[in-house]
Design a protein around this motif. Structure first.
Motif, short mmCIF file in Angstrom:
data_model
loop_
_atom_site.label_atom_id
_atom_site.label_comp_id
_atom_site.label_asym_id
_atom_site.label_seq_id
_atom_site.Cartn_x
_atom_site.Cartn_y
_atom_site.Cartn_z
N PRO A 502 -2.66 9.24 2.36
CA PRO A 502 -3.49 8.54 1.23
C PRO A 502 -4.17 7.11 1.37
O PRO A 502 -4.89 6.97 0.04
N ILE A 503 -3.40 5.84 1.73
CA ILE A 503 -4.29 4.73 2.01
C ILE A 503 -5.66 4.58 2.21
O ILE A 503 -6.53 4.02 1.74
N GLY A 504 -5.68 5.77 3.32
CA GLY A 504 -6.99 5.94 3.99
C GLY A 504 -8.38 6.10 2.55
O GLY A 504 -9.41 6.09 2.65
N ALA A 568 -1.97 7.34 -5.58
CA ALA A 568 -1.26 6.49 -5.29
C ALA A 568 0.20 6.60 -6.20
O ALA A 568 1.90 6.05 -5.29
N LYS A 569 0.63 7.43 -6.42
CA LYS A 569 2.01 8.23 -7.05
C LYS A 569 3.06 8.31 -6.06
O LYS A 569 3.77 8.29 -5.94
N LYS A 570 1.66 9.23 -4.63
CA LYS A 570 2.97 10.04 -3.81
C LYS A 570 3.56 8.57 -3.43
O LYS A 570 4.11 8.14 -2.16
N LEU A 575 -1.50 0.71 -8.69
CA LEU A 575 -3.09 0.12 -8.57
C LEU A 575 -3.95 -0.51 -9.65
O LEU A 575 -3.18 0.16 -10.87
N GLU A 576 -4.24 -1.36 -9.73
CA GLU A 576 -4.44 -2.18 -10.22
C GLU A 576 -6.14 -3.27 -10.56
O GLU A 576 -6.38 -3.32 -9.05
N PHE A 577 -7.36 -3.46 -11.71
CA PHE A 577 -7.73 -4.01 -11.67
C PHE A 577 -7.94 -4.92 -12.35
O PHE A 577 -7.68 -4.86 -13.40
N GLU A 578 -8.32 -5.76 -11.93
CA GLU A 578 -8.84 -7.03 -12.67
C GLU A 578 -10.09 -7.47 -12.48
O GLU A 578 -10.52 -7.51 -10.73
N ILE A 591 1.78 -1.12 -1.75
CA ILE A 591 2.23 -0.23 -2.02
C ILE A 591 3.97 -0.01 -1.46
O ILE A 591 4.35 -1.18 -0.60
N ARG A 592 4.72 1.24 -1.79
CA ARG A 592 6.16 0.51 -1.81
C ARG A 592 7.00 1.87 -0.93
O ARG A 592 8.23 1.76 0.12
#
Length: 597
Positions: A502-504, A568-570, A575-578, A591-592
């Motif tokens: 998922p990260i990839g 991201a939920k998995k 996940l944020e955009f700024e 990632i936790r």
């Protein structure tokens, strides 16, 4: 007309068995029976009584039947066992396993020339092939079972198979053949007072009427089906028939009547967790909202249906991979435990040798010779067993490596097919969507390629993977004379495949979004920076660009955004955009949930 393909065939296997017995405690019931044959008969009845209402319990009874059959050398009971396992796995919606067991049962039955069970086995097998949309094999095995039933004058299975044939014929718009088969089946079940099968056949008749757009007749047939079958007896019939009535009313523009039936059909499908029927009910209700111009609800329900479909596929893939890895790890640990046990035994023998030598000086020479000889044999045995265990572990590693190689090849085939499809498309947006799908597949191809090429078979080094993934994306998306420059700051962390995949995929989406949207014109200053590190209990991924900045109307409903949020939920990630100063956009992923190796 609204699609009702799932509605029709959901009930296909429902005609394959009869009701038996009452539910009792398995152990006490088996203990009360005097021999294996009586126990097998009891377990077969319990499978038939439980598969409609409790697939897990039915599977337990089928496995118990199989465990007894293993104790005896009886091909006839082995054929029965495979058929029952096929039934149990079909009701659990594990269709590939069901096909395997049905084929084995048919093979043994044909070898033994016991034709009485073959119509049922072939009908069940055909039902599985229909789930795979394999019409050729579906019709082939139905007709094969029908021929045997006719030759044996088995009217019950003639009716059952005609009932099933009606479903695949209506799906393929052969309405005349479908109605003829329904008539044969319905006459038999009404004559024999088989209320359950009559109700199922009326339901199939309603489906046929929906296909042929005879909506009033469809409503009558669905209503009749509920007169013959009780809700607690067969809830799936009510889920299908209520949804079918709702579709018929929607097609007739009777929206006030349609909604309650559509809602009821969906609620019943949810209550029994029948995912295929839930998807069909979602679609029917979405079509209703579209017809009544409530496009927001229609869109939301379409998304729910797609999420459910993706979830089912993901669960199947995750389950298959988990089984393979669990088996590998279990066998590896068993081998290591055996090796450790032998080492401990060697140590104990050595300690015993030294103790005895210290206690008895009189017999020192004889004891040394004796235990030296014994210890030497132990060491030889240890060397042989250690060599065998090492060879076993190496064999398992080779098998796992080959598995990754084949998975990589399968993904590569999918990527190639997507490429060929995109080359033949005129629509630019569709071509772009397929291109993006190809990139997502290639990110997973790269994972399995690295697992195949490295000694580490269950983990990926983030530094190597992210560098290769980023290079592939930039090479496949930049065709301008002045390419966008990029830099990487990646910490070398080894993650398992469930974490890195998922990260990839998220990194793939973030980079492509920058390449597509961040720069109106590309010059020497255009740049992307990618950072990945471990901080405390979290992994941090940053993608930063110096482009025009994130648009205020960024589409939260786009597939890329939905995909990243789902992944991201998995990972239990944020996940944020700024905005990035002095210009551009900074995307961050905290990632936790991950597994370090």
């Amino acid at each position: 007309m609204k699609s009702c393909s799932g509605l029709c065939f959901t009930a296909l296997l429902l005609c394959s068995f009869s009701l038996f017995g009452q539910n009792e405690l398995l152990k006490s019931s088996l203990d009360s029976l005097s021999n294996h044959q009586l126990q097998l008969n009891y377990l077969e009845k319990m499978v038939n009584s439980k598969w409609r209402i409790n697939p897990k319990e039915a599977l337990n009874y089928a496995l118990a039947f199989d465990s007894i059959v293993v104790l005896e050398n009886n091909d006839l009971n082995l054929a029965r066992s495979n058929n029952l396992l096929g039934m149990a796995y079909y009701s659990s919606q594990e269709y590939e396993k069901a096909i395997t067991y049905y084929l084995e049962s048919a093979y043994i039955s044909e070898k033994l020339k016991t034709v009485d069970k073959l119509p049922q086995i072939y009908s069940n097998l055909a039902a599985c092939y229909n789930i795979r949309n394999d019409f050729e094999n579906t019709e082939k095995y139905f007709l094969k079972g029908l021929t045997i039933a006719e030759n044996e004058n088995n009217q019950t299975w003639e009716a059952n198979i005609h009932n099933n044939l009606s479903i695949i014929y209506m799906e393929n718009k052969r309405y005349e053949a479908a109605n003829a088969s329904i008539a044969i089946a319905l006459n038999y079940f009404l004559d024999t007072n088989d209320s359950v099968m009559a109700g199922i056949t009326y339901m199939n008749s309603g489906n046929a009427k929906i296909y042929s757009k005879n909506y009033d007749e469809a409503i009558v047939a669905y209503t009749q089906s509920q007169l013959y079958v009780k809700l607690n007896q067969f809830p799936l019939v009510y889920a299908i028939s209520n949804t079918g009535i709702g579709i018929a009313y929607t097609e007739q523009n009777k929206y006030g009547d349609a909604f309650s039936f559509l809602k009821s059909g969906l609620d019943i499908a949810k209550s029994i967790k029948h995912y295929e029927q839930m998807m069909e009910s979602y679609k029917a209700l979405a079509d209703y909202y579209a017809e009544t111009e409530n496009f927001k609800e229609a869109y939301n329900l379409s998304l729910e249906s797609q999420k459910l479909k993706d979830s089912v596929i993901t669960q199947e893939q995750d389950a298959n991979m988990a089984i393979a890895l669990t088996k590998f790890e279990t066998e590896k640990k068993e081998a290591e435990l055996k090796l450790l046990s032998i080492e401990n035994e060697k140590n104990k023998q050595q300690q015993k040798l030294y103790s005895l030598l210290a206690l008895s000086g009189l017999f020192l020479t004889s004891f040394i010779g004796f235990f030296y000889y014994k210890n030497n044999n132990k060491n030889k045995l240890l060397a042989k067993q250690k060599s065998f265990l090492e060879a076993t572990v190496d064999e398992k590693n080779i098998l796992l490596k080959e598995t990754h190689h084949r998975v990589k090849n399968s993904f590569q085939i999918v990527s190639s097919l997507l490429y060929l499809q995109s080359e033949n498309m005129v629509d630019k947006e569709a071509q772009l969507a397929i291109k993006e799908a190809q990139n997502r597949v290639r990110s997973m191809v790269l994972i399995h390629q690295k697992l195949y090429n490295k000694d580490q078979l269950i983990g990926i080094n983030t530094q190597e993977y992210f560098e290769d993934l980023t290079r592939d994306i930039f090479e496949s998306h930049q065709f301008e004379k002045q390419p966008i420059r990029y830099s990487l700051d990646i910490a070398p962390v080894v993650l398992d495949i469930e974490s890195i995949t998922p990260i990839g995929l998220i990194l793939n989406e973030l980079i492509i979004n920058v390449l597509k949207h961040a720069f109106k014109t590309v010059d020497e200053a255009s740049k992307i920076h990618i950072h990945f590190s471990e901080k405390g209990e979290e992994l941090l991924l940053f993608v930063k660009d110096n482009g025009i900045g994130m648009p205020p109307d960024m589409r939260e409903g786009s597939f890329g955004i939905i995909l990243m949020n789902t992944l991201a939920k998995k990972l239990k990630a944020t996940l944020e955009f700024e905005a990035s100063l002095p210009q551009g956009t900074l995307a961050s992923l905290q990632i936790r949930r991950y597994n370090l190796l």
